[in-house]
Design a protein around this motif. Structure first.
Motif, short mmCIF file in Angstrom:
data_model
loop_
_atom_site.label_atom_id
_atom_site.label_comp_id
_atom_site.label_asym_id
_atom_site.label_seq_id
_atom_site.Cartn_x
_atom_site.Cartn_y
_atom_site.Cartn_z
N GLY B 28 42.56 76.07 32.24
CA GLY B 28 43.99 75.42 32.44
C GLY B 28 45.01 76.40 32.77
O GLY B 28 46.09 76.41 33.41
N LEU B 29 44.71 77.59 32.01
CA LEU B 29 45.81 78.60 32.13
C LEU B 29 45.86 79.29 33.58
O LEU B 29 46.91 79.89 34.02
N ILE B 30 44.70 79.44 34.10
CA ILE B 30 44.71 79.87 35.75
C ILE B 30 44.95 78.91 36.65
O ILE B 30 45.41 78.98 37.87
N ARG B 31 44.59 77.47 36.49
CA ARG B 31 44.59 76.51 37.36
C ARG B 31 46.01 75.92 37.42
O ARG B 31 46.30 75.26 38.52
N LEU B 32 46.96 75.64 36.32
CA LEU B 32 47.82 74.75 36.51
C LEU B 32 49.01 75.57 37.02
O LEU B 32 49.34 76.77 37.13
N PRO B 33 50.19 74.71 37.58
CA PRO B 33 51.01 75.57 38.59
C PRO B 33 52.18 76.13 38.20
O PRO B 33 52.60 76.96 38.53
N ASP B 34 52.81 75.60 36.77
CA ASP B 34 54.27 76.49 36.47
C ASP B 34 54.00 76.81 35.09
O ASP B 34 52.86 76.35 34.18
N VAL B 35 54.97 77.43 34.67
CA VAL B 35 54.96 77.83 33.12
C VAL B 35 55.04 76.71 31.89
O VAL B 35 53.97 76.85 31.07
N TYR B 36 55.39 75.78 32.46
CA TYR B 36 55.45 74.39 31.06
C TYR B 36 54.13 73.74 31.21
O TYR B 36 53.62 73.63 29.88
N THR B 37 53.47 73.42 32.20
CA THR B 37 52.10 73.02 32.24
C THR B 37 51.19 74.18 31.64
O THR B 37 50.38 73.80 30.85
N ARG B 38 51.29 75.35 31.98
CA ARG B 38 50.23 76.39 31.50
C ARG B 38 50.63 76.41 29.94
O ARG B 38 49.66 76.60 29.19
N SER B 39 51.85 76.11 29.33
CA SER B 39 51.92 76.43 27.86
C SER B 39 51.37 75.03 27.21
O SER B 39 50.93 75.00 26.07
N HIS B 40 51.40 73.91 27.93
CA HIS B 40 50.87 73.03 27.30
C HIS B 40 49.25 73.09 27.34
O HIS B 40 48.84 72.97 26.01
N ALA B 41 48.82 73.59 28.31
CA ALA B 41 47.15 73.95 28.04
C ALA B 41 46.97 75.14 27.26
O ALA B 41 45.93 74.98 26.28
N GLY B 42 47.72 76.21 27.06
CA GLY B 42 47.59 77.18 26.18
C GLY B 42 47.80 77.01 25.04
O GLY B 42 47.19 77.65 23.99
N THR B 43 48.69 76.17 24.52
CA THR B 43 49.07 75.93 23.13
C THR B 43 48.11 74.82 22.45
O THR B 43 47.45 74.80 21.54
N LYS B 44 47.79 73.44 23.13
CA LYS B 44 47.38 72.45 22.49
C LYS B 44 45.83 72.73 22.49
O LYS B 44 45.12 72.56 21.45
N SER B 45 45.09 72.85 23.49
CA SER B 45 43.65 72.74 23.35
C SER B 45 43.17 74.07 22.90
O SER B 45 42.10 74.12 22.14
N ALA B 46 43.93 75.06 22.95
CA ALA B 46 43.43 76.36 22.37
C ALA B 46 43.33 76.19 20.73
O ALA B 46 42.65 76.76 20.10
N THR B 47 44.52 75.40 20.33
CA THR B 47 44.81 75.34 19.00
C THR B 47 43.68 74.34 18.29
O THR B 47 43.21 74.68 17.48
N LEU B 48 43.32 73.43 19.30
CA LEU B 48 42.32 72.66 18.71
C LEU B 48 40.99 73.25 18.47
O LEU B 48 40.22 73.12 17.72
N GLY B 49 40.74 74.26 19.64
CA GLY B 49 39.44 74.95 19.59
C GLY B 49 39.27 75.89 18.52
O GLY B 49 38.31 75.89 17.86
N VAL B 50 40.36 76.45 18.09
CA VAL B 50 40.34 77.43 17.17
C VAL B 50 40.09 76.86 15.73
O VAL B 50 39.57 77.29 14.67
N LEU B 51 40.80 75.45 15.62
CA LEU B 51 40.47 74.69 14.39
C LEU B 51 39.39 74.38 14.32
O LEU B 51 38.85 74.44 13.18
N CYS B 52 38.80 73.64 15.39
CA CYS B 52 37.20 73.52 15.25
C CYS B 52 36.22 74.64 14.75
O CYS B 52 35.37 74.62 13.98
N THR B 53 36.62 75.66 15.40
CA THR B 53 35.91 76.96 15.12
C THR B 53 35.92 77.37 13.72
O THR B 53 34.88 77.96 12.95
#
Lengths: 94, 127
Positions: B28-53
């Motif tokens: 999501g960090l490389i595919r999405l078009p602008d800062v706001y959508t990239r921050s959406h990808a970079g904070t939500k799913s990365a947080t869920l991933g690190v919580l699962c790990t």
């Protein structure tokens, strides 16, 4: 079994850290780079967790907490610098 | 099947899910078009991933080594509390420093609200 899973997980985390590094280098604006650095820090936390599983030791668990605190503080400091121009403000009425 | 075997399987599944979530957020960090959508990808799913790990690691140390790690619980709670706050702060800094949104976006309610606030303030100053 868990060792193989740990190696696969480490490969996944390395891929995502490399992609984050690409965004840090290329990113068109400053907040892009800060978001990518924050994501790299979070991936590093889970990498430390997976490494402590594959080495089967509980000695690195403080590192997880420390990396979380450090990445949060750096992100807050960078965003305050981008918004206001300073990180720690002076007292006004004096 | 023994207890530690079950714990190992649960931990392995959680770790695989978490790291896959991290890879998806990185794409999501490389595919999405602008800062706001990239921050959406970079904070939500990365947080869920690190919580699962981290939950998988906690279950591994609990079932296999009989070791309940308070530091891991603290780390889980801390990451869960602070990662969305960091994403909010950096998106806010991006908006106020004038990073443009992508051309596909259709509405900007924060800009309308800020203009309305500025107008009422200037009319107050005129009086």
């Amino acid at each position: 079994m868990l060792e193989i899973v740990g190696y696969i997980a480490l490969i996944f985390l390395s891929i995502s850290i490399c992609i984050g590094l690409f965004r840090v280098i290329k990113g068109p604006s400053m907040p892009d780079r800060v978001i990518a650095l924050d994501t790299i820090g979070i991936n590093l936390i889970s990498a430390v967790a997976v490494i402590s599983i594959t080495l089967d030791t509980g000695a690195f668990l403080e590192v997880i907490l420390l990396l979380g605190i450090l990445s949060f503080i750096t992100t807050v400091a960078f965003s305050k610098f981008l918004e206001r121009g300073v990180v720690i403000e002076r007292k006004r009425d004096r | 099947m023994s207890v530690s075997g079950t714990g190992e399987i649960i931990a392995a599944v959680l770790i695989l899910i978490g790291t896959l979530m991290s890879v998806i957020s990185a794409f999501g960090l490389i595919r999405l078009p602008d800062v706001y959508t990239r921050s959406h990808a970079g904070t939500k799913s990365a947080t869920l991933g690190v919580l699962c790990t981290l939950t998988g690691t906690f279950i591994f140390f609990w079932f296999v080594n009989d070791f309940i790690s308070v530091r891991l619980i603290l780390g889980i709670v801390f990451v869960f509390l602070t990662a969305p706050v960091a994403g909010h702060l950096i998106s806010r800094a991006a908006y106020h420093s004038g990073v443009p949104m992508t051309e596909d976006s259709v509405q900007d309610q924060l800009k309308e609200d800020m203009e309305k606030k500025k107008k009422t303030q200037s009319s107050k100053e005129d009086e």
